[in-house]
Structure formats: structure tokens, C-alpha cells
Design a protein around this motif. Structure first.
Motif, mmCIF file in Angstrom:
data_model
loop_
_atom_site.group_PDB
_atom_site.id
_atom_site.type_symbol
_atom_site.label_atom_id
_atom_site.label_comp_id
_atom_site.label_asym_id
_atom_site.label_seq_id
_atom_site.Cartn_x
_atom_site.Cartn_y
_atom_site.Cartn_z
ATOM 1 N N GLY A 105 -6.212 8.723 13.946
ATOM 2 C CA GLY A 105 -5.460 8.067 13.283
ATOM 3 C C GLY A 105 -4.953 7.947 11.813
ATOM 4 O O GLY A 105 -5.629 8.488 11.124
ATOM 5 N N ILE A 106 -4.171 7.335 11.592
ATOM 6 C CA ILE A 106 -3.362 7.458 10.392
ATOM 7 C C ILE A 106 -4.090 6.613 9.212
ATOM 8 O O ILE A 106 -3.670 7.017 8.151
ATOM 9 C CB ILE A 106 -1.648 7.613 10.275
ATOM 10 C CG1 ILE A 106 -1.298 6.123 10.803
ATOM 11 C CG2 ILE A 106 -0.994 8.555 10.958
ATOM 12 C CD1 ILE A 106 0.132 5.992 10.365
ATOM 13 N N ASP A 107 -4.665 5.530 9.784
ATOM 14 C CA ASP A 107 -5.017 4.585 8.881
ATOM 15 C C ASP A 107 -6.134 5.215 7.877
ATOM 16 O O ASP A 107 -6.792 4.561 6.938
ATOM 17 C CB ASP A 107 -5.323 3.273 9.124
ATOM 18 C CG ASP A 107 -6.161 3.327 10.425
ATOM 19 O OD1 ASP A 107 -7.128 4.105 10.539
ATOM 20 O OD2 ASP A 107 -6.254 2.011 11.034
ATOM 21 N N ARG A 108 -6.871 6.262 8.265
ATOM 22 C CA ARG A 108 -7.674 6.969 7.394
ATOM 23 C C ARG A 108 -7.339 7.514 6.000
ATOM 24 O O ARG A 108 -7.804 7.635 5.083
ATOM 25 C CB ARG A 108 -8.548 7.950 8.015
ATOM 26 C CG ARG A 108 -9.210 7.512 9.214
ATOM 27 C CD ARG A 108 -10.044 8.677 9.778
ATOM 28 N NE ARG A 108 -11.063 9.129 8.990
ATOM 29 C CZ ARG A 108 -11.651 10.320 9.270
ATOM 30 N NH1 ARG A 108 -11.529 10.815 10.445
ATOM 31 N NH2 ARG A 108 -12.443 10.638 8.398
ATOM 32 N N TYR A 109 -5.760 7.565 6.020
ATOM 33 C CA TYR A 109 -5.169 8.277 5.154
ATOM 34 C C TYR A 109 -4.230 7.453 4.355
ATOM 35 O O TYR A 109 -3.860 7.411 3.035
ATOM 36 C CB TYR A 109 -4.636 9.502 5.271
ATOM 37 C CG TYR A 109 -5.504 10.699 5.687
ATOM 38 C CD1 TYR A 109 -6.120 11.335 4.702
ATOM 39 C CD2 TYR A 109 -6.035 11.015 6.925
ATOM 40 C CE1 TYR A 109 -7.101 12.173 4.908
ATOM 41 C CE2 TYR A 109 -6.995 11.814 7.174
ATOM 42 C CZ TYR A 109 -7.450 12.458 6.204
ATOM 43 O OH TYR A 109 -8.546 13.533 6.436
ATOM 44 N N ILE A 110 -3.436 6.609 5.281
ATOM 45 C CA ILE A 110 -2.421 5.859 4.460
ATOM 46 C C ILE A 110 -2.449 4.241 5.069
ATOM 47 O O ILE A 110 -3.023 4.128 6.088
ATOM 48 C CB ILE A 110 -1.112 6.155 4.517
ATOM 49 C CG1 ILE A 110 -0.575 6.302 6.080
ATOM 50 C CG2 ILE A 110 -0.790 7.705 3.732
ATOM 51 C CD1 ILE A 110 0.775 6.885 6.250
ATOM 52 N N PRO A 111 -2.274 3.251 4.295
ATOM 53 C CA PRO A 111 -2.108 1.867 4.890
ATOM 54 C C PRO A 111 -1.289 1.837 5.992
ATOM 55 O O PRO A 111 0.016 2.131 5.882
ATOM 56 C CB PRO A 111 -2.106 1.051 3.706
ATOM 57 C CG PRO A 111 -1.250 1.769 2.572
ATOM 58 C CD PRO A 111 -1.527 3.512 2.989
ATOM 59 N N VAL A 112 -1.697 1.150 6.943
ATOM 60 C CA VAL A 112 -0.547 0.969 8.101
ATOM 61 C C VAL A 112 -0.143 -0.611 8.225
ATOM 62 O O VAL A 112 -1.157 -1.406 8.128
ATOM 63 C CB VAL A 112 -1.278 1.267 9.257
ATOM 64 C CG1 VAL A 112 -0.296 1.034 10.612
ATOM 65 C CG2 VAL A 112 -1.515 2.966 9.380
ATOM 66 N N ASP A 113 1.050 -0.676 8.235
ATOM 67 C CA ASP A 113 1.457 -2.449 8.474
ATOM 68 C C ASP A 113 1.672 -2.730 9.774
ATOM 69 O O ASP A 113 1.370 -3.936 10.211
ATOM 70 C CB ASP A 113 2.658 -2.200 7.697
ATOM 71 C CG ASP A 113 2.628 -2.117 6.289
ATOM 72 O OD1 ASP A 113 2.225 -2.952 5.455
ATOM 73 O OD2 ASP A 113 3.102 -0.837 5.674
ATOM 74 N N VAL A 114 2.249 -1.901 10.609
ATOM 75 C CA VAL A 114 2.567 -2.434 12.070
ATOM 76 C C VAL A 114 1.777 -1.174 13.053
ATOM 77 O O VAL A 114 1.989 -0.107 13.061
ATOM 78 C CB VAL A 114 3.930 -2.446 12.475
ATOM 79 C CG1 VAL A 114 4.082 -2.819 13.830
ATOM 80 C CG2 VAL A 114 4.609 -3.349 11.416
ATOM 81 N N TYR A 115 0.867 -1.681 14.035
ATOM 82 C CA TYR A 115 0.413 -0.712 15.066
ATOM 83 C C TYR A 115 1.198 -1.217 16.235
ATOM 84 O O TYR A 115 1.190 -1.980 16.740
ATOM 85 C CB TYR A 115 -0.988 -1.039 15.105
ATOM 86 C CG TYR A 115 -1.964 -0.737 13.968
ATOM 87 C CD1 TYR A 115 -2.670 0.367 13.944
ATOM 88 C CD2 TYR A 115 -2.192 -1.718 12.977
ATOM 89 C CE1 TYR A 115 -3.440 0.960 12.956
ATOM 90 C CE2 TYR A 115 -2.986 -1.502 11.902
ATOM 91 C CZ TYR A 115 -3.663 0.042 11.713
ATOM 92 O OH TYR A 115 -4.452 0.058 10.891
ATOM 93 N N ILE A 116 1.929 0.135 16.982
ATOM 94 C CA ILE A 116 2.104 0.128 18.165
ATOM 95 C C ILE A 116 1.456 0.854 19.323
ATOM 96 O O ILE A 116 1.837 2.136 19.236
ATOM 97 C CB ILE A 116 3.784 0.543 18.168
ATOM 98 C CG1 ILE A 116 4.489 0.065 17.020
ATOM 99 C CG2 ILE A 116 4.470 0.156 19.624
ATOM 100 C CD1 ILE A 116 5.902 0.197 16.963
ATOM 101 N N PRO A 117 0.398 0.399 19.820
ATOM 102 C CA PRO A 117 -0.244 1.258 20.855
ATOM 103 C C PRO A 117 0.583 1.462 22.171
ATOM 104 O O PRO A 117 1.346 0.864 22.526
ATOM 105 C CB PRO A 117 -1.444 0.210 21.160
ATOM 106 C CG PRO A 117 -1.072 -1.151 20.844
ATOM 107 C CD PRO A 117 0.068 -1.082 19.877
ATOM 108 N N GLY A 118 0.027 2.504 22.764
ATOM 109 C CA GLY A 118 0.859 2.836 24.104
ATOM 110 C C GLY A 118 0.824 4.224 24.243
ATOM 111 O O GLY A 118 1.055 5.106 23.094
ATOM 112 N N CYS A 119 0.766 4.882 25.415
ATOM 113 C CA CYS A 119 0.756 6.216 25.712
ATOM 114 C C CYS A 119 1.724 6.582 26.898
ATOM 115 O O CYS A 119 1.249 6.393 28.205
ATOM 116 C CB CYS A 119 -0.461 6.899 25.833
ATOM 117 S SG CYS A 119 -0.518 8.656 26.163
ATOM 118 N N ALA A 120 3.077 6.935 26.653
ATOM 119 C CA ALA A 120 3.688 6.802 25.542
ATOM 120 C C ALA A 120 4.240 5.365 25.195
ATOM 121 O O ALA A 120 4.393 4.484 26.214
ATOM 122 C CB ALA A 120 4.995 7.798 25.472
ATOM 123 N N VAL A 121 4.654 5.160 23.889
ATOM 124 C CA VAL A 121 5.010 3.776 23.744
ATOM 125 C C VAL A 121 6.490 3.632 24.237
ATOM 126 O O VAL A 121 7.194 4.730 24.383
ATOM 127 C CB VAL A 121 5.353 3.397 22.160
ATOM 128 C CG1 VAL A 121 4.109 3.266 21.726
ATOM 129 C CG2 VAL A 121 5.963 4.666 21.489
#
Ligand code: SF4
Length: 176
Positions: A105-121
Motif C-alpha cells: 500500500g502507498i500510505d506507508r510513503y505518501i498521505p492518501v485522501d481517498v481509498y477506492i478498494p476493489g480488484c479491479a475497481v
């Protein structure tokens, strides 16, 4: 008077970055931009230049090879900016979670404002996420404008004093 808040929300530029995805979510982003789903009706333009982008759409679980580039792109974007994590991989690592070469996941490195879960979205979910990002962008722009209003320009007298203080400080440093 030129209202930056109003126009930024109406013509946000998007930067799309694949941080190691299987390309499934990237294809859905392209579908969302196609005439069928028409994400561009919100004034959105997909650009390749971080220095002109407002919304950062990221896909993929963040591989070791892509993490530096991810942070670099984020820091190059001007404030205010909104980060949207597109797909389960980007939110938590998804199906790649705990693999030897990913960061979960990217929030270990940059702040996230919106999460869109789904595979694929789906394109609908991407559009929903971008619309949320527009509201967040508007609020962040307002906060930034308000902070600028609080900044008080120094009067001429204060400016002279500040110059004198800094000159004295330089003198003290030289004596040391
Ligand atoms: S969430 Fe699924 S479709 Fe999207 S990049 Fe990950 S594995 Fe591929």
C-alpha cells in the motif's frame, strides 16, 4: 476578482502512476476516461506532468523499485494536492500483500485522501473517487487561501527592524 478555488475544482488535472499494478486497474482508469464513462465531464484532464497536476491517481501495491519515484512525483506536485489510491493493491497490498518485493500500500510513503478498494475497481468507483477528490481539493484550496490571508505583511518599520536584526545576527555569528 479571480476565484482560484472555483476554477481549480472545475478543471483539475490528473496524474496517473502505476506503482507496480497488474494493469487491471490502469485499464479501468482509461475506461473511465473514455467517452462511455466520460470522466472528463468534470473538467478532468489526464496529464503526464506532476508540476501541473492536482489529483494523483495511483495504482499498484508499490514495489521496491517504484517507491522512490512515487515519493518524487508526489513532492513535485504543487499544493494543494489530493491522492487517490485506486484498487485494493494500492490501499493494502491486495493480492500481492506480504510478497517479497512489495510495500503493501502507498500510505506507508505518501498521505492518501481517498481509498477506492476493489480488484479491479470499476470505472464507476473511479469516477466516485475522483468526485470525492474534487471536494477535498476544494477544501484544501480554501484552507490554503485562508492561511495566506492570515499572513500579515510586515510594515516598512518592521521590515527595517528585521533587516537590522538579521545584520546584527550576522555580526554576532562572525564574532563567534
Ligand atoms: S487491485 Fe486487482 S486489478 Fe487492480 S492492480 Fe491490484 S491485482 Fe490488478
Amino acid at each position: 476578482m479571480f476565484d482560484l478555488k472555483k476554477y481549480r475544482k472545475k478543471s483539475p488535472w490528473i496524474l496517473h502512476y502505476n506503482a507496480g499494478s497488474c494493469n487491471g486497474c490502469d485499464i479501468e482508469i482509461l475506461a473511465a476516461l473514455s467517452p462511455k464513462y466520460d470522466l472528463e465531464r468534470f473538467g478532468v484532464i489526464n496529464t503526464g506532468n506532476p508540476k501541473q497536476s492536482d489529483i494523483f491517481l495511483v495504482t499498484g501495491p508499490v514495489t521496491y523499485r517504484s517507491r522512490e519515484r512515487l515519493v518524487e512525483l508526489y513532492t513535485q506536485m504543487p499544493s494543494p494536492k489530493v491522492v487517490v489510491a485506486v484498487g485494493s493493491c494500492t490501499c493494502t497490498g491486495g493480492v500481492f500483500r506480504e510478497m517479497y518485493n512489495v510495500e503493501d500500500g502507498i500510505d506507508r510513503y505518501i498521505p492518501v485522501d481517498v481509498y477506492i478498494p476493489g480488484c479491479a475497481v470499476t470505472p464507476e468507483l473511479i469516477i466516485d473517487g475522483v468526485v470525492q477528490a474534487l471536494d477535498i481539493l476544494e477544501n484544501k484550496t480554501k484552507e490554503l487561501e485562508d492561511a495566506k490571508k492570515l499572513y500579515k505583511k510586515p510594515t516598512e518599520k518592521e521590515g527595517v527592524l528585521n533587516l537590522r536584526d538579521s545584520a546584527l545576527k550576522v555580526g554576532e555569528d562572525e564574532e563567534d
